[in-house]
Design a protein around this motif. Structure first.
Motif, PDB file in Angstrom:
ATOM      1  N   VAL A   1      -8.436  10.008  -3.710  1.00 53.66           N
ATOM      2  CA  VAL A   1      -9.767   9.419  -3.638  1.00 53.66           C
ATOM      3  C   VAL A   1      -9.805   7.849  -3.829  1.00 53.66           C
ATOM      4  CG1 VAL A   1     -12.086   9.136  -4.587  1.00 53.66           C
ATOM      5  CG2 VAL A   1     -10.988  11.321  -4.483  1.00 53.66           C
ATOM      6  N   PHE A   2     -10.288   6.997  -2.704  1.00 55.80           N
ATOM      7  CA  PHE A   2     -10.155   5.494  -2.997  1.00 55.80           C
ATOM      8  C   PHE A   2     -11.764   5.357  -3.586  1.00 55.80           C
ATOM      9  CE2 PHE A   2     -11.893   1.462  -1.251  1.00 55.80           C
ATOM     10  CZ  PHE A   2     -10.533   0.738  -1.421  1.00 55.80           C
ATOM     11  N   ILE A   3     -11.656   4.695  -4.752  1.00 55.19           N
ATOM     12  CA  ILE A   3     -12.897   4.327  -5.416  1.00 55.19           C
ATOM     13  C   ILE A   3     -13.648   3.051  -5.116  1.00 55.19           C
ATOM     14  CG2 ILE A   3     -13.730   3.908  -7.932  1.00 55.19           C
ATOM     15  CD1 ILE A   3     -11.341   5.567  -8.990  1.00 55.19           C
TER      16      ILE A   3
ATOM     17  N   ASP B   1      -7.449  -0.072   6.111  1.00 58.37           N
ATOM     18  CA  ASP B   1      -6.309   0.764   6.468  1.00 58.37           C
ATOM     19  C   ASP B   1      -5.778   1.332   5.269  1.00 58.37           C
ATOM     20  OD1 ASP B   1      -6.186  -0.023   9.088  1.00 58.37           O
ATOM     21  OD2 ASP B   1      -4.640  -1.609   8.745  1.00 58.37           O
ATOM     22  N   PHE B   2      -5.839   0.573   3.994  1.00 53.02           N
ATOM     23  CA  PHE B   2      -5.463   1.396   2.601  1.00 53.02           C
ATOM     24  C   PHE B   2      -6.368   2.414   2.130  1.00 53.02           C
ATOM     25  CE2 PHE B   2      -5.506   1.214  -2.170  1.00 53.02           C
ATOM     26  CZ  PHE B   2      -4.232   1.749  -2.207  1.00 53.02           C
ATOM     27  N   ALA B   3      -7.665   2.241   2.465  1.00 44.46           N
ATOM     28  CA  ALA B   3      -8.942   3.249   2.168  1.00 44.46           C
ATOM     29  C   ALA B   3      -8.463   4.480   2.959  1.00 44.46           C
ATOM     30  CB  ALA B   3     -10.061   2.548   2.353  1.00 44.46           C
TER      31      ALA B   3
ATOM     32  N   ALA C   1       0.783  -1.146  -0.067  1.00 46.11           N
ATOM     33  CA  ALA C   1      -0.035  -0.167  -0.050  1.00 46.11           C
ATOM     34  C   ALA C   1       0.750   1.240  -0.010  1.00 46.11           C
ATOM     35  CB  ALA C   1      -0.895  -0.196   1.242  1.00 46.11           C
ATOM     36  N   ASP C   2       1.929   1.209   0.892  1.00 51.57           N
ATOM     37  CA  ASP C   2       2.771   2.483   0.818  1.00 51.57           C
ATOM     38  C   ASP C   2       3.271   2.629  -0.552  1.00 51.57           C
ATOM     39  OD1 ASP C   2       4.400  -0.050   0.752  1.00 51.57           O
ATOM     40  OD2 ASP C   2       5.733   0.816   1.931  1.00 51.57           O
TER      41      ASP C   2
ATOM     42  N   TYR D   1     -10.751  -5.690  -7.521  1.00 52.66           N
ATOM     43  CA  TYR D   1     -10.983  -6.511  -6.619  1.00 52.66           C
ATOM     44  C   TYR D   1      -9.886  -7.453  -6.255  1.00 52.66           C
ATOM     45  CZ  TYR D   1     -12.077  -9.387 -10.761  1.00 52.66           C
ATOM     46  OH  TYR D   1     -11.933  -9.883 -12.207  1.00 52.66           O
ATOM     47  N   GLY D   2      -9.865  -8.055  -4.833  1.00 49.07           N
ATOM     48  CA  GLY D   2      -9.019  -8.982  -4.312  1.00 49.07           C
ATOM     49  C   GLY D   2      -7.844  -7.821  -3.912  1.00 49.07           C
ATOM     50  N   PHE D   3      -6.430  -8.372  -3.548  1.00 46.66           N
ATOM     51  CA  PHE D   3      -5.197  -7.587  -3.238  1.00 46.66           C
ATOM     52  C   PHE D   3      -6.069  -6.365  -1.977  1.00 46.66           C
ATOM     53  CE2 PHE D   3      -3.551  -8.295  -7.437  1.00 46.66           C
ATOM     54  CZ  PHE D   3      -2.868  -9.333  -6.882  1.00 46.66           C
ATOM     55  N   LEU D   4      -6.047  -5.207  -2.240  1.00 48.55           N
ATOM     56  CA  LEU D   4      -6.372  -4.002  -1.128  1.00 48.55           C
ATOM     57  C   LEU D   4      -7.616  -3.466  -1.400  1.00 48.55           C
ATOM     58  CD1 LEU D   4      -2.887  -2.121  -1.729  1.00 48.55           C
ATOM     59  CD2 LEU D   4      -3.559  -3.640   0.355  1.00 48.55           C
ATOM     60  N   SER D   5      -8.664  -4.463  -2.381  1.00 48.02           N
ATOM     61  CA  SER D   5      -9.822  -3.479  -2.384  1.00 48.02           C
ATOM     62  C   SER D   5     -10.698  -3.632  -1.479  1.00 48.02           C
ATOM     63  CB  SER D   5     -10.880  -4.486  -3.675  1.00 48.02           C
ATOM     64  OG  SER D   5     -11.025  -5.912  -3.033  1.00 48.02           O
TER      65      SER D   5
END
Length: 669
Positions: A101-103, A90-92, A63-64, A82-86
């Motif tokens: 913006v986190f979609i 914490d990422f959002a 994420a960093d 989808y998957g991974f960081l979706s």
């Protein structure tokens, strides 16, 4: 609307997002691992940045690095796919703090649905029906075993923070509970970093029906009808269709409104999927809510005429939903299948290798393909082995099934094992046509679905030999016998022999040229033939005793090793592989008959046996993980473990000897 976004994903979903973004005039930034340097999504993007080595934890889960690239590239928003960081809270949150913006949905909504147990508590308070089970915080094994006995068997164990079938185990009786609990917890910690488990009563004949929901930042929320995802293997979907067959308008409305209630209960915004178990009596129960776009979203797009990625981008840029509930159409029927590199005949083990030959059906209004690969791409052991999603649409379900059968016949892949033949068997099964669906469909019809489909194997053998013969013939302008490599003989008819291996059997095909074509013999069986080759298309006529059969087939030809060539003949939806040895190879020494080998590339995650240990047939000796799924290596008979060659955490290659094992005299599996 955004001017530039970053897609924090790979494969077909990254390509899918880029396609819509470009249509809206949005520039796209791709990220990639070392294994994906030449991937299709990288080629489609306007710019791309390297994340790191192939393993997800060093690349697509960083994420960093992803946020740093977003800032460096000037991307205003991140689409996680989808998957991974979706669904990573914490990422959002980090996106919001970085001003990107986190979609996807708001952080509190991800948090609320991130824990399946917490989600069920929220749904219970909102009045959404739940399956009996335990969703609490107490993870003491003794307590969980007691709760399992209270709920009753069969029982379903689920990773509280999981998805995609990982960390999910069915326990049929109390004696299996602890082993399955430990396995589920290992998969959960490896896949999601949290080994919390919840438990539910396992319904024996449910359907899996899910509702696509969308909400904006202005209090509007709608459902875009339902999808039936009942046909699954290892709790992962194989076929999805919309709308759900034999689903009444009243059921659609009730389940849709329950899904919208679920979304509003957590202050949702963006695309989400509320998943339900639909029982035989018409009752339905909340399973979970996926706070992202789903793999199967294309079938919803096909029946509504809406672009759901466009909807996501509109909502994320603080615009209202394009349609109200009563304006959402429902037109025709759509079916999606997931084309995987896997071996259905070997418990769906993932397959790796190069796509040496890839031919897809033509795409048009009725046929769509979402893919992230092209010919000669490598299917690696690091990521999900899905090659593509094949989606069809027509005016009704019967016509959609016919479309799918034809499209599968036109889909041809060589170089890796695939599930194409299995998918064709599924959509051609009478029970599927009759919409007799439940989540155990594959198990119920196993005898039919896995029956050997070798009716054309003898014909494929002869066609493979004809192909090799034509490939070896000299050019029409070169008639010199010295340049003839296909069996020229002085004063005799040309003759050539091919030893073709398929599986464990080898057949010798003898071909002799005749005045009208060729004569092919395998053992005591002989047949006359005429054939022409144009590119990868072989047109041949096989005739014997007054019977004549004309074929027009595609053939793939590649060299997997310096010593061998492989010819793949495609007849309808079946692929027949034949290996042809081009040089004599020194035979390797026989390995111990008691060795146990790795069934695929992967990682050893647990070792249950040690040297000198006496074991019983069926005891688990070692557990491997590949593509986030576990595979138990079990003792084939009563006996003793002589040596274990790997430890937990070791990487192993397909075919590597894992355990040296000696069976007791007279013992059998």
């Amino acid at each position: 609307m955004f001017s530039k976004i970053l897609i924090a994903n790979r494969g077909e979903i990254a390509c899918r997002v880029i396609k819509t973004a470009h249509q809206l005039g949005i520039r796209c930034v791709a990220v990639y691992s070392e294994a994906d340097a030449n991937a299709r999504h990288v080629q489609m993007a306007d710019e791309a940045f390297l994340l790191g080595p192939a393993p997800s934890k060093d690349s697509y889960l960083r994420a960093d690095k992803i946020l740093a690239i977003a800032k460096q590239s000037g991307a205003e928003a991140i689409h996680p796919g989808y998957g991974f960081l979706s669904e990573n809270e914490d990422f959002a949150k980090a996106c919001a703090e970085a001003g990107v913006v986190f979609i996807g949905p708001p952080v509190p909504a991800i948090a609320a649905m991130g824990s399946k147990s917490a989600a069920k508590e929220i749904m219970s308070k909102a009045g959404v029906p739940l399956v009996p089970g335990y969703h609490g915080e107490n993870q003491d094994e003794t307590f969980l075993a007691a709760e399992a006995n209270r709920i009753g068997y069969p029982l379903l164990l689920k990773a509280a923070y999981g998805g995609g079938g990982k960390g999910m185990k069915v326990v049929w009786q109390a004696s299996e509970f602890m082993e399955q609990l430990h396995s589920a917890k290992r998969e959960a910690i490896n896949g999601f970093g949290n080994d919390k488990i919840l438990m539910e009563r396992y319904l024996t004949k449910p359907r899996h029906v899910e509702i696509q929901v969308f909400a904006d930042n202005f209090g509007n929320a709608v459902y875009l009808h339902e999808r039936d995802c009942s046909i699954q293997r290892r709790h992962q979907k194989v076929i999805e269709e919309a709308p759900a067959p034999s689903f009444s308008a009243e059921q659609r409305k009730a389940m849709g409104e329950a899904a919208v209630t679920a979304a509003k209960a957590i202050g949702y915004a963006g695309a989400g999927t509320v998943e339900f178990l639909f029982d035989e009596d018409g009752s339905f129960y909340f399973m979970e809510m996926n706070t992202r776009l789903q793999v199967e979203h294309p079938v919803t797009e096909m029946i509504t005429g809406q672009d759901l990625v466009k909807w996501q981008l509109l909502v994320a840029s603080n615009q209202p939903l394009p349609l109200k509930q009563e304006e959402i159409p429902l037109d025709g029927h759509a079916i999606e299948v997931r084309v995987y590199a896997e071996d259905p005949d070997n418990n769906f083990l993932p397959a790796t290798g190069k796509l040496t030959y890839l031919r897809q059906p033509d795409c048009h209004r009725h046929v769509r393909i979402d893919t992230g690969v092209v010919e000669y791409d490598e299917v690696s052991p690091f990521y999900d082995p899905m090659i593509a999603k094949l989606i069809v649409w027509d005016e009704n379900r019967d016509r959609a099934i016919a479309r799918m059968r034809h499209a599968l016949d036109e889909y041809r892949i060589a170089g890796v094992k695939t599930n194409l033949g299995f998918l064709s068997a599924l959509v051609s099964h009478p029970a599927f046509a009759a919409a007799a669906l439940d989540t155990h469909f594959i198990e119920h019809h196993q005898a039919d679905l896995f029956a050997p489909a070798q009716s054309e194997s003898q014909q494929a053998l002869l066609l493979a030999a004809l192909y090799l013969l034509l490939k070896q013939q000299p050019a029409p302008t070169d008639r010199s016998p010295w340049s003839c490599g296909y069996g020229w003989r002085l004063n005799e008819a040309p003759q050539v022999r091919f030893n073709l291996q398929s599986g464990d059997s080898t057949s010798q095909v003898v071909i002799q040229s005749t005045a009208t074509g060729q004569r092919l013999c395998v053992d005591d069986y002989c047949i006359n033939a005429r054939a022409e080759l144009s590119g990868d298309t072989l047109t041949a006529t096989l005739a014997n005793a007054g019977n004549s059969h004309q074929f027009r087939v595609r053939v793939s030809h590649y060299q997997p090793t310096p010593l061998t060539q492989t010819v793949s003949v495609f007849i309808a939806h079946q692929r027949f592989d034949f290996t042809y040895q081009t040089q004599v190879e020194v035979a390797a020494t026989d390995e111990s008959a008691g060795s146990l080998k790795a069934p695929m590339n992967g990682t050893v995650v647990a070792v249950m046996a040690s040297a000198g240990q006496q074991v019983q047939a069926g005891d688990t000796l070692l557990v491997m993980e590949a593509m986030k799924m576990e595979y138990a290596i079990k003792a084939p008979a009563n006996g003793v473990v002589n040596s274990v060659f790997y430890q937990a955490g070791d990487l192993v290659k397909d075919g590597a000897e894992l355990v040296d094992f000696s069976a007791e005299t007279g013992a059998s599996a």
